[in-house]
Scaffold this motif. Structure first.
Motif, PDB file in Angstrom:
ATOM      1  N   THR A  43       0.801  -1.148  -0.194  1.00 21.24           N
ATOM      2  CA  THR A  43       0.052   0.039   0.011  1.00 21.24           C
ATOM      3  C   THR A  43       0.901   1.468   0.048  1.00 21.24           C
ATOM      4  O   THR A  43       1.531   1.331   0.988  1.00 21.24           O
ATOM      5  CB  THR A  43      -1.124   0.026   1.327  1.00 21.24           C
ATOM      6  N   GLY A  86      -3.514   5.539   5.706  1.00 21.48           N
ATOM      7  CA  GLY A  86      -3.591   4.255   4.872  1.00 21.48           C
ATOM      8  C   GLY A  86      -2.448   3.361   5.081  1.00 21.48           C
ATOM      9  O   GLY A  86      -1.472   3.580   4.804  1.00 21.48           O
ATOM     10  N   LEU A 100      -3.658  -0.573   5.332  1.00 19.20           N
ATOM     11  CA  LEU A 100      -4.273  -1.917   5.077  1.00 19.20           C
ATOM     12  C   LEU A 100      -4.253  -2.036   3.527  1.00 19.20           C
ATOM     13  O   LEU A 100      -3.764  -1.114   2.762  1.00 19.20           O
ATOM     14  CB  LEU A 100      -5.686  -2.075   5.401  1.00 19.20           C
ATOM     15  N   LEU A 154      -4.427  -2.180  -0.113  1.00 16.12           N
ATOM     16  CA  LEU A 154      -5.114  -1.551  -1.407  1.00 16.12           C
ATOM     17  C   LEU A 154      -5.541  -2.563  -2.209  1.00 16.12           C
ATOM     18  O   LEU A 154      -6.472  -2.364  -2.918  1.00 16.12           O
ATOM     19  CB  LEU A 154      -4.277  -0.296  -2.105  1.00 16.12           C
ATOM     20  N   GLU A 171     -10.415  -1.383   1.622  1.00 15.37           N
ATOM     21  CA  GLU A 171      -9.073  -0.175   1.670  1.00 15.37           C
ATOM     22  C   GLU A 171      -9.496   0.786   0.598  1.00 15.37           C
ATOM     23  O   GLU A 171      -9.350   1.951   0.649  1.00 15.37           O
ATOM     24  CB  GLU A 171      -7.809  -0.729   2.124  1.00 15.37           C
ATOM     25  N   GLU A 186     -10.312   4.589   1.349  1.00 19.75           N
ATOM     26  CA  GLU A 186      -9.347   5.706   0.840  1.00 19.75           C
ATOM     27  C   GLU A 186      -9.853   6.700  -0.254  1.00 19.75           C
ATOM     28  O   GLU A 186      -9.799   7.867  -0.066  1.00 19.75           O
ATOM     29  CB  GLU A 186      -7.989   5.042   0.368  1.00 19.75           C
ATOM     30  N   TYR A 199       0.070   7.707   3.904  1.00 14.01           N
ATOM     31  CA  TYR A 199       0.508   6.178   3.732  1.00 14.01           C
ATOM     32  C   TYR A 199       1.667   5.885   4.903  1.00 14.01           C
ATOM     33  O   TYR A 199       2.540   6.568   5.337  1.00 14.01           O
ATOM     34  CB  TYR A 199       1.020   5.828   2.600  1.00 14.01           C
ATOM     35  N   SER A 204      -9.021   2.884   8.771  1.00 14.93           N
ATOM     36  CA  SER A 204      -9.716   1.653   8.623  1.00 14.93           C
ATOM     37  C   SER A 204      -9.076   0.689   9.433  1.00 14.93           C
ATOM     38  O   SER A 204      -7.573   0.568   9.430  1.00 14.93           O
ATOM     39  CB  SER A 204     -10.098   1.308   7.211  1.00 14.93           C
TER      40      SER A 204
END
Length: 708
Positions: free
Chosen positions: A159, A315, A317, A319, A324, A328, A340, A370
């Motif tokens: 990610t 962010g 988790l 992608l 996710e 996002e 990130y 998340s």
């Protein structure tokens, strides 16, 4: 003696707090307006729109937000249109952020070992306009490399901002994106690439060497685009098979910048993603998601949360999972910057953070995240461990504060003084500003949800969705003060409960209807890639609406909110006729701080169940020490009979506290020293158990448990 003193001191604190509560009650009553919150908490969230002898269909009562209506008015029906629209609307606003890596240095540990640690700077931000331009140029660059519209391209990367930019570059040129988890095994990665006939893969510098090993299994790969590392350079391409074109990510963008190629805009019915789920059974399946599926979930997520000025999302988790990706995307659309991170740099104590340096959360100070239950379980266990290791006074204060806050929280009152005095240290772990987490990917236990929400002073909402439903089905709202529920159907989505007579779950059950959850709406996938029979088995059309049979068993409360109570594949019937829900038992027993993971197994020819238990590396030695056992390695402790018996008893006691039936509590356990992570092949990328693989790996141990 300490227990008597503890209870006496706790009772004294409660008396003092009661007097103070009486004095301050009018002030908090005015400030918190609990009557309004209570009224909203009691509102009916979903109503019955259809029923038959063996089913009931529910629809949520949530109304579209202004932004949802704005999207409809402007005809936003593809992901390509979404980014263009947001770029024009928010132009110079912060969009995607990446932390600068300044250096990598040696750090000597207390035991004399030397580890590589990062020296990190601040977050560097790209604006909406910059992100949109980069995505446009990347998509054009791919076309310059000969990749045509509707020709699949895979992303195999961690990610990061470049992942999102690449994905939107593909969307703009109507190139289907094949998503592959970075943690999948070589065979699963090769399967996804070969089945989708991918010839171009986008990866990272870090994963390039891993992908080199996979090339022998993927003969059709012609081009590898890699995202550069901030410090290291690719010195040579020796070891890659002949004919492979290896290109830097930024060079593709440069090609697109100088290109005259136009955009091949997708329609809402075009394929946006072929998402390979890590799969808890069998080989990964590719779920086909059209642009209209993504936009349907995108709009329902927009209706779910209220964003405020100053919000920032972290962010981290994968992608590669649609949950996710869309969370996002919603943040981006609502003007919330996404910074990130990764597990190696997330918090101050993360393994790649140099001592005295700050982790990503401390620098970014996110307000929104998340999460998946496994991560929240680990945080909850970490909090439990710290409390247990506190001195008498501190432990007393924490216990009092937790119970005090929980009581007022249930009545919709805030506790700002308690939060500041007791829980602020817990908040600071994730930067000190976190206000909301949405959990998805697997069921979250009520105990973990209660503990995280209370100790971290946040709103913790549990949602429910699958890749096949584009991550959307139901979610709690911020006024739902209960724990362990998944909420009501999201906007534009219907949930149907259907009788499952084999498991004795019926829509006529009292006090609440129960049955298999079937989800319907524009968010439902058209099916599995190149698996027509499996698609027919799990999907169907009815009255112009597409439906997916989830295999999950749900129960609906009187206000229209659902809870997951079982799973068809996890139900085992024992010899005496009792049914055991393996997932339910595992969720309960995993809340024991000693347990890192476990898998319960039931043989239908036997009258009891057994369990494979992975203890926590840091907890098992402490547990053994209380038994008088010291000086043994983790592996030796796992093999020790006295330790095994004591763990079995601890599990049984914990199971009784969780109100499990006698036949649900494992009679025999085997302690496993191997850590179950995605690379072991025993859990998915979302850390769901791969039962078949676990049972195959430990079939001899299972046999021995039943013969003991």
């Amino acid at each position: 003696m300490e227990g008597i003193a503890f209870n006496f001191a706790l009772s004294s604190l409660k008396v003092i707090s009661f007097v103070l509560d009486v004095i301050t009650f009018p002030i908090y009553f005015i400030l918190d307006n609990p009557l309004e919150a209570r009224r909203k908490a009691k509102e009916v969230r979903a109503t019955v729109i259809d029923r038959g002898p063996n089913y009931i269909t529910y629809r949520g009562k949530q109304q579209p937000t202004e932004f949802h209506i704005e999207l409809l008015k402007n005809g936003i029906d593809t992901m390509a249109k979404m980014l263009d629209y947001c770029s024009k609307k928010r132009k110079n606003g912060k969009c995607l952020g990446t932390r600068e890596v300044l250096a990598e240095e040696d750090e000597i540990q207390p035991n004399g070992k030397v580890y590589k640690k990062f020296v990190l700077g601040d977050y560097k931000w790209q604006t909406y306009e910059e992100v949109n331009t980069l995505a446009t140029n990347f998509g054009r660059g791919l076309r310059e490399l000969g990749i045509e519209s509707r020709k699949n391209v895979a992303i195999f990367s961690e990610t990061r901002a470049e992942w999102m930019i690449a994905a939107h570059g593909l969307f703009k040129q109507n190139i289907p994106l094949v998503t592959i988890y970075a943690t999948l095994g070589d065979e699963a990665i090769a399967h996804a690439i070969n089945e989708t006939e991918v010839t171009t893969v986008i990866t990272s510098f870090e994963l390039l060497l891993k992908f080199k090993q996979i090339l022998s299994l993927t003969p059709q790969i012609k081009t590898i685009i890699y995202i550069e590392d901030q410090l290291k350079k690719l010195d040579d391409t020796n070891g890659f098979k002949n004919g492979i074109n290896i290109i830097k990510f930024k060079d593709v963008i440069e090609k697109g910048k100088n290109s005259n190629v136009g955009e091949q805009a997708p329609t809402k019915d075009d394929i946006a993603i072929i998402m390979y789920t890590s799969g808890s059974t069998g080989i990964p399946k590719g779920v086909i998601l059209q642009h209209k599926n993504l936009i349907a979930t995108f709009k329902s997520f927009c209706d779910l949360t209220r964003m405020i000025d100053g919000d920032v999302m972290m962010g981290y988790l994968p992608l590669a999972h649609v949950f996710e990706l869309l969370v996002e995307s919603v943040c981006m659309a609502l003007g919330v910057p996404v910074g990130y991170s990764g597990p190696l740099t997330l918090i101050d104590s993360a393994s790649k953070i140099k001592k005295g340096s700050k982790g990503d959360a401390t620098v970014l100070r996110p307000t929104y995240m998340s999460a998946v239950p496994l991560i929240l379980d680990r945080i909850a266990k970490g909090i439990h461990d710290k409390v247990e290791n506190m001195n008498f006074i501190t432990r007393l204060l924490f216990r009092f504060a937790f119970e005090y806050k929980l009581r007022w929280q249930k009545m919709h009152f805030s506790t700002p003084l308690v939060d500041r005095i007791v829980f602020s240290k817990v908040q600071k772990i994730i930067g000190g500003r976190l206000r909301m987490i949405i959990s998805g990917g697997a069921p979250l236990t009520a105990e973990t949800q209660e503990q995280i929400k209370t100790c971290m002073c946040i709103t913790l909402l549990q949602g429910y969705g699958l890749t096949e439903t584009t991550a959307a089905a139901a979610c709690q709202d911020e006024y739902d003060n209960t724990f362990g529920r998944i909420g009501a159907p999201l906007n534009g989505i219907d949930i149907k409960l259907v009788n499952w007579e084999e498991g004795n779950y019926l829509v006529t059950d009292k006090p609440n209807p129960r049955g298999e959850i079937v989800v319907g709406g524009d968010n439902i996938s058209i099916g599995y890639y190149k698996l027509p029979e499996k698609t027919k088995e799990d999907f169907y059309e009815e009255n112009g609406r597409r439906w997916f049979k989830t295999g999950d068993i749900g129960e609906v409360d009187s206000d229209g909110s659902f809870r997951i109570i079982d799973r068809k594949k996890d139900l085992v019937k024992l010899q005496a006729g009792e049914y055991i829900s393996l997932g339910k038992v595992e969720s309960s027993l995993k809340t024991l701080p000693l347990v890192e993971n476990l898998c319960v197994y039931g043989d239908s020819t036997k009258n009891f169940c057994v369990a494979l238990v992975v203890p926590r590396l840091d907890e098992l030695p402490k547990f053994a020490e209380r038994l008088g056992i010291t000086g043994m390695s983790f592996e030796e402790l796992c093999d020790d009979e006295q330790v095994r018996k004591a763990v079995t008893e601890a599990l049984a006691e914990h199971g009784r506290k969780c109100k499990l039936h006698r036949f649900e509590i494992p009679t025999v356990v085997k302690l496993i020293s191997e850590i179950w992570d995605p690379e072991s092949g025993l859990v998915t990328a979302a850390f769901k158990l791969k039962r078949k693989d676990i049972q195959e790996r430990y079939r001899n141990e299972i046999k021995r448990m039943y013969s003991s």
